[in-house]
Design a protein around this motif. Structure first.
Motif, PDB file in Angstrom:
ATOM      1  N   PRO A 214       0.504  -1.119   0.224  1.00 27.34           N
ATOM      2  CA  PRO A 214       0.101   0.108   0.124  1.00 27.34           C
ATOM      3  C   PRO A 214       0.627   1.109   0.012  1.00 27.34           C
ATOM      4  N   GLU A 215       0.190   2.775  -0.318  1.00 24.42           N
ATOM      5  CA  GLU A 215       0.714   3.769  -0.204  1.00 24.42           C
ATOM      6  C   GLU A 215       1.639   4.032   1.554  1.00 24.42           C
ATOM      7  N   HIS A 216       2.865   4.380   0.952  1.00 20.89           N
ATOM      8  CA  HIS A 216       4.035   4.489   1.772  1.00 20.89           C
ATOM      9  C   HIS A 216       4.760   2.950   2.528  1.00 20.89           C
ATOM     10  N   TRP A 217       4.657   2.144   1.556  1.00 16.70           N
ATOM     11  CA  TRP A 217       5.009   0.465   2.222  1.00 16.70           C
ATOM     12  C   TRP A 217       5.653   0.719   0.329  1.00 16.70           C
ATOM     13  N   TYR A 218       7.602   0.564   0.812  1.00 15.55           N
ATOM     14  CA  TYR A 218       8.273   0.062  -0.219  1.00 15.55           C
ATOM     15  C   TYR A 218       9.250  -1.397  -0.193  1.00 15.55           C
ATOM     16  N   LEU A 219       8.413  -2.257  -0.741  1.00 16.65           N
ATOM     17  CA  LEU A 219       9.359  -3.225  -0.698  1.00 16.65           C
ATOM     18  C   LEU A 219      10.845  -3.852  -1.485  1.00 16.65           C
ATOM     19  N   SER A 220      11.533  -4.605  -1.974  1.00 16.71           N
ATOM     20  CA  SER A 220      12.505  -4.462  -2.795  1.00 16.71           C
ATOM     21  C   SER A 220      13.029  -6.759  -2.650  1.00 16.71           C
ATOM     22  N   THR A 221      13.346  -6.169  -4.025  1.00 19.72           N
ATOM     23  CA  THR A 221      13.291  -8.001  -4.508  1.00 19.72           C
ATOM     24  C   THR A 221      14.490  -8.723  -4.576  1.00 19.72           C
ATOM     25  N   SER A 222      14.952 -10.058  -4.265  1.00 18.03           N
ATOM     26  CA  SER A 222      16.713 -10.031  -4.643  1.00 18.03           C
ATOM     27  C   SER A 222      16.323 -11.230  -5.984  1.00 18.03           C
ATOM     28  N   ALA A 223      17.296 -10.995  -6.788  1.00 15.88           N
ATOM     29  CA  ALA A 223      17.320 -12.609  -7.459  1.00 15.88           C
ATOM     30  C   ALA A 223      16.727 -13.992  -6.970  1.00 15.88           C
ATOM     31  N   PRO A 224      16.228 -14.753  -7.599  1.00 18.68           N
ATOM     32  CA  PRO A 224      16.306 -16.018  -6.652  1.00 18.68           C
ATOM     33  C   PRO A 224      17.373 -16.672  -6.916  1.00 18.68           C
ATOM     34  N   ASP A 225      17.449 -18.273  -5.622  1.00 20.73           N
ATOM     35  CA  ASP A 225      18.663 -18.910  -5.666  1.00 20.73           C
ATOM     36  C   ASP A 225      18.190 -20.053  -6.502  1.00 20.73           C
ATOM     37  N   GLU A 226      19.137 -21.462  -6.114  1.00 17.31           N
ATOM     38  CA  GLU A 226      19.235 -22.513  -6.846  1.00 17.31           C
ATOM     39  C   GLU A 226      17.367 -22.930  -6.553  1.00 17.31           C
ATOM     40  N   ALA A 227      17.209 -22.735  -5.506  1.00 13.86           N
ATOM     41  CA  ALA A 227      15.886 -23.517  -4.658  1.00 13.86           C
ATOM     42  C   ALA A 227      14.483 -22.789  -5.093  1.00 13.86           C
ATOM     43  N   GLY A 228      15.076 -21.673  -6.303  1.00 15.26           N
ATOM     44  CA  GLY A 228      13.623 -21.052  -6.260  1.00 15.26           C
ATOM     45  C   GLY A 228      12.596 -20.418  -4.868  1.00 15.26           C
ATOM     46  N   ARG A 229      13.934 -19.173  -4.426  1.00 15.34           N
ATOM     47  CA  ARG A 229      13.896 -18.658  -3.534  1.00 15.34           C
ATOM     48  C   ARG A 229      14.172 -17.544  -3.704  1.00 15.34           C
ATOM     49  N   ILE A 230      12.627 -16.118  -2.888  1.00 13.03           N
ATOM     50  CA  ILE A 230      13.245 -14.643  -3.967  1.00 13.03           C
ATOM     51  C   ILE A 230      13.038 -14.195  -2.009  1.00 13.03           C
ATOM     52  N   ALA A 231      13.930 -13.323  -1.799  1.00 16.24           N
ATOM     53  CA  ALA A 231      13.854 -12.703  -1.131  1.00 16.24           C
ATOM     54  C   ALA A 231      13.342 -11.007  -0.691  1.00 16.24           C
ATOM     55  N   VAL A 232      12.283 -11.491   0.173  1.00 12.73           N
ATOM     56  CA  VAL A 232      11.519 -10.678  -0.029  1.00 12.73           C
ATOM     57  C   VAL A 232      11.425  -9.480   1.249  1.00 12.73           C
ATOM     58  N   THR A 233      12.051  -7.640   1.238  1.00 14.12           N
ATOM     59  CA  THR A 233      11.919  -7.423   1.945  1.00 14.12           C
ATOM     60  C   THR A 233      11.891  -5.737   2.924  1.00 14.12           C
ATOM     61  N   VAL A 234      10.871  -5.258   3.747  1.00 19.94           N
ATOM     62  CA  VAL A 234      10.364  -4.365   3.001  1.00 19.94           C
ATOM     63  C   VAL A 234      11.324  -3.066   4.161  1.00 19.94           C
ATOM     64  N   GLU A 235      11.695  -2.286   2.920  1.00 12.36           N
ATOM     65  CA  GLU A 235      12.510  -1.107   3.705  1.00 12.36           C
ATOM     66  C   GLU A 235      12.005   0.091   4.168  1.00 12.36           C
TER      67      GLU A 235
END
Length: 275
Positions: A218-239
């Motif tokens: 939502p407004e005023h929430w900013y999230l970043s994402t990583s590239a996927p690892d070999e297991a298909g996991r992506i880190a999503v960080t609430v910046e």
């Protein structure tokens, strides 16, 4: 850092927009030349009870424009349809973007050319719709610069570009539930421990594809994402998020790979942890 980049981009946009406002106050037409780009309105005929239109942006080689959520820097397109005649609504549909990473961070962009489909509804279906659009969009190579276009198009008399609009509609992410079956899906989310609030999204993608995940809050929430690892996991960080955030926080995860795109909604709590 992400906040500073967004603030700097917004300041540049405002300064340059004010400086070019007089030059852009010309009689609108279906197309207009902008900074290393060209924008135009196109028509696509009837679509059920609505009509199809499109905002086409063509970019010079090496330049990019931005998705509805630009990422660490950049500016999303802004649309003002208030000068239109007989227009009840104009709903933008967003083709999936590409993930671009450089020294300034990660941005979500379109390169070369993009058509943003528009689902147009008339106030009175017996009368023609005359679109008038004041468009602002960012154009980037090394730094984001704003472009502006005043566009107009009478949908009743315009030549059809239906093929281009339908091709763009095919790239719009398909809504899909968390854990859905299929070759492309967000399978699950789980909290990540550490400094900032974060979680892991586990995905499925076609073999050999290079998937990218875009996270929108939502407004005023900013999230970043990583590239996927070999297991298909992506880190999503609430910046960034509001200090007093509470209750259900809807987040949209857009997963793109091999020309396919799906859109999955999840919920976080006020602290940024998946519910």
């Amino acid at each position: 850092m992400a906040f500073m980049l967004r603030a700097a981009s917004a300041a540049i946009f405002l300064i340059v927009s004010l400086a070019t406002a007089g030059a852009q106050a010309l009689k609108p037409s279906a197309s207009a030349q902008g900074f290393h780009s060209r924008a135009r309105l196109i028509a696509g005929g009837e679509q059920g009870e609505a009509q199809l239109a499109g905002v086409e942006i063509t970019l010079d080689p090496g330049f990019k424009t931005y998705w509805r959520t630009p990422g660490d820097s950049g500016l999303p397109p802004r649309f003002d349809w208030s000068g239109s005649e007989n227009l009840a609504s104009a709903e933008i549909r967003w083709p999936a973007p590409a993930r671009h990473e450089d020294a300034a961070g990660v941005t979500y962009v379109y390169a070369k050319q993009v058509v943003l489909p528009v689902l147009v509804k008339a106030k009175d279906r017996s009368r023609p719709v005359k679109l008038a659009l004041s468009l602002e969009y960012g154009v980037c190579k090394d730094i984001c610069i704003p472009a502006h276009a005043n566009l107009a198009l009478d949908l009743s008399g315009a030549a059809s570009s239906r093929g281009a609009i339908e091709a763009a509609l095919a790239k719009v992410p398909v809504p899909q539930a968390l854990g859905a079956q299929g070759p492309l899906s967000v399978l699950s989310v789980a909290p990540l421990s550490g400094g900032k609030p974060a979680f892991t999204a586990t995905i499925r993608a076609p073999s050999g594809a290079k998937p990218a995940l875009f996270a929108e809050g939502p407004e005023h929430w900013y999230l970043s994402t990583s590239a996927p690892d070999e297991a298909g996991r992506i880190a999503v960080t609430v910046e960034e998020k509001p200090k007093d955030a509470s209750g259900r926080v809807p987040v949209v995860l857009t997963l793109v790979a091999d020309g396919q795109a799906v859109e999955t909604q999840i919920d976080l709590d006020g602290s940024g942890v998946p519910r």
